[in-house]
Design a protein around this motif. Structure first.
Motif, PDB file in Angstrom:
ATOM      1  N   SER A 148     -32.606 -25.960  -3.236  1.00 39.93           N
ATOM      2  CA  SER A 148     -33.660 -26.835  -2.734  1.00 39.93           C
ATOM      3  C   SER A 148     -33.851 -27.973  -3.720  1.00 39.93           C
TER       4      SER A 148
ATOM      5  N   ASN B 132     -28.160 -25.430   3.019  1.00 41.72           N
ATOM      6  CA  ASN B 132     -28.065 -25.666   1.568  1.00 41.72           C
ATOM      7  C   ASN B 132     -27.709 -24.372   0.824  1.00 41.72           C
ATOM      8  N   THR B 133     -26.844 -23.607   1.408  1.00 45.82           N
ATOM      9  CA  THR B 133     -26.517 -22.282   0.875  1.00 45.82           C
ATOM     10  C   THR B 133     -25.025 -22.169   0.613  1.00 45.82           C
TER      11      THR B 133
END
Length: 116
Positions: free
Chosen positions: A25, A76-77
């Motif tokens: 993040s 976003n992984t």
């Protein structure tokens, strides 16, 4: 700033599998590469796998053919699929993100133990 949170570690038997996840993040536009490192007890932190912005991947020789790094940009992984685990894969696995200026961000680490 970028924050990284790993999950998915635990205990596995030799020959087993685990999948690690690293959710990022913050200012993701800064990031050009995502990496997984491993630190075994009493040893240095070593690079295990990396994936760059274009999608290319590279692996440590010790995990080639057994581990796969992948990503889901929408989430976003980054993932690390670990198969055919060996006792020497034991260690704390850290997620890492790198900017074009070589600034690095680290997660808190997740323990992986491979033992019968």
């Amino acid at each position: 700033q970028v924050q990284l949170v790993e999950s998915g570690g635990g205990l596995a038997q030799p020959g087993g599998s685990l999948r690690l996840s690293c959710v990022a993040s913050g200012s993701m536009f800064l990031i050009t590469a995502r990496r997984w490192y491993r630190q075994a007890p009493g040893k240095a932190r070593d690079l295990v796998a990396a994936i760059i912005s274009g999608g290319s991947t590279n692996y440590a020789d010790s995990v080639k053919g057994r581990f796969t790094i992948s990503r889901d940009n929408a989430k976003n992984t980054v993932y690390l699929q670990m198969n055919s685990l060996k006792p020497e894969d034991t260690g704390v696995y850290y997620c890492n993100a790198v900017t074009p200026f070589n600034k690095e961000y680290w997660g808190q680490g997740t323990q992986v133990t491979v033992s019968s």
